[in-house]
Motif scaffolding. Structure first.
Motif, short mmCIF file in Angstrom:
data_model
loop_
_atom_site.label_atom_id
_atom_site.label_comp_id
_atom_site.label_asym_id
_atom_site.label_seq_id
_atom_site.Cartn_x
_atom_site.Cartn_y
_atom_site.Cartn_z
N ALA A 1 -6.89 -3.36 1.20
CA ALA A 1 -7.19 -1.98 0.81
C ALA A 1 -8.68 -1.68 0.91
CB ALA A 1 -6.69 -1.71 -0.62
N ARG B 1 -5.27 -6.13 -2.12
CA ARG B 1 -6.46 -5.40 -2.55
C ARG B 1 -7.59 -5.59 -1.55
NH1 ARG B 1 -7.16 -3.19 -7.45
NH2 ARG B 1 -9.29 -3.99 -7.62
N ARG C 1 -9.34 -1.13 4.57
CA ARG C 1 -8.79 0.14 5.04
C ARG C 1 -9.28 1.35 4.23
NH1 ARG C 1 -4.52 -0.58 8.55
NH2 ARG C 1 -3.60 1.39 7.94
N GLY D 1 -7.14 4.74 -3.48
CA GLY D 1 -5.99 5.07 -4.30
C GLY D 1 -5.20 3.83 -4.68
N TYR D 2 -4.95 2.96 -3.71
CA TYR D 2 -4.22 1.73 -4.00
C TYR D 2 -5.03 0.83 -4.94
CZ TYR D 2 -1.78 -2.69 -3.45
OH TYR D 2 -1.09 -3.87 -3.71
N HIS E 1 0.83 -1.21 0.00
CA HIS E 1 0.00 0.00 0.00
C HIS E 1 0.86 1.26 0.00
CE1 HIS E 1 -3.64 -2.29 1.92
NE2 HIS E 1 -3.33 -2.73 0.71
N SER E 2 1.97 1.23 0.73
CA SER E 2 2.83 2.41 0.82
C SER E 2 3.72 2.60 -0.41
CB SER E 2 3.73 2.30 2.06
OG SER E 2 4.72 1.30 1.86
N ASP F 1 -8.75 2.20 1.14
CA ASP F 1 -7.65 2.79 0.38
C ASP F 1 -7.97 2.72 -1.12
OD1 ASP F 1 -5.26 3.57 -0.80
OD2 ASP F 1 -4.01 2.31 0.49
#
Length: 127
Positions: free
Chosen positions: A44, A41, A47, A51-52, A25-26, A49
């Protein structure tokens, strides 16, 4: 956030998030297999996320935007099978069941490598 370092990753593997999906992710590392990308995924989604998720979606099938429902409570991921998708392949599939409060999603997802990195192409929802 100190408590987050002691908990296992949302993807179901025993490593802490930072050493598991968090490094993908980072951007510190790339998922080495289709299954690792599938797990990252899922994490993600847990969380929120987006964007990821968009970065790891095939450019030919990626939506312009992704609106995640913060009310969805993901409760677990079960990998049911994989086909190809290792470091030696250019494509692969992962069949999984992702559970959430009130139900589950059973899907066979397709993955391909684009410029050396695994990306999600699409999937078939299974009964």
């Amino acid at each position: 956030m100190a408590a987050m370092t002691t908990r296992s990753c949302p993807c179901g593997l025993p490593d802490p998030y930072e050493k598991c999906c968090g490094r993908f992710h980072s951007g510190a590392a790339s998922a080495p297999t289709a299954e690792a990308l599938m797990r990252s995924r899922y994490s993600a989604f847990v969380r929120l996320d987006a964007g990821y998720l968009l970065r790891t979606w095939h450019p030919g099938t990626r939506p312009e935007r992704l609106d995640l429902d913060p009310g969805t409570r993901w409760t677990g991921l079960e990998i049911l099978g994989t086909g190809d998708g290792s470091a030696f392949h250019s494509a692969g599939t992962v069949t999984f069941r992702a559970s959430y409060r009130g139900g589950s999603l059973h899907e066979r997802s397709r993955f391909e490598r684009v410029d050396g990195a695994w990306v999600y192409v699409d999937g078939d929802v299974l009964g």
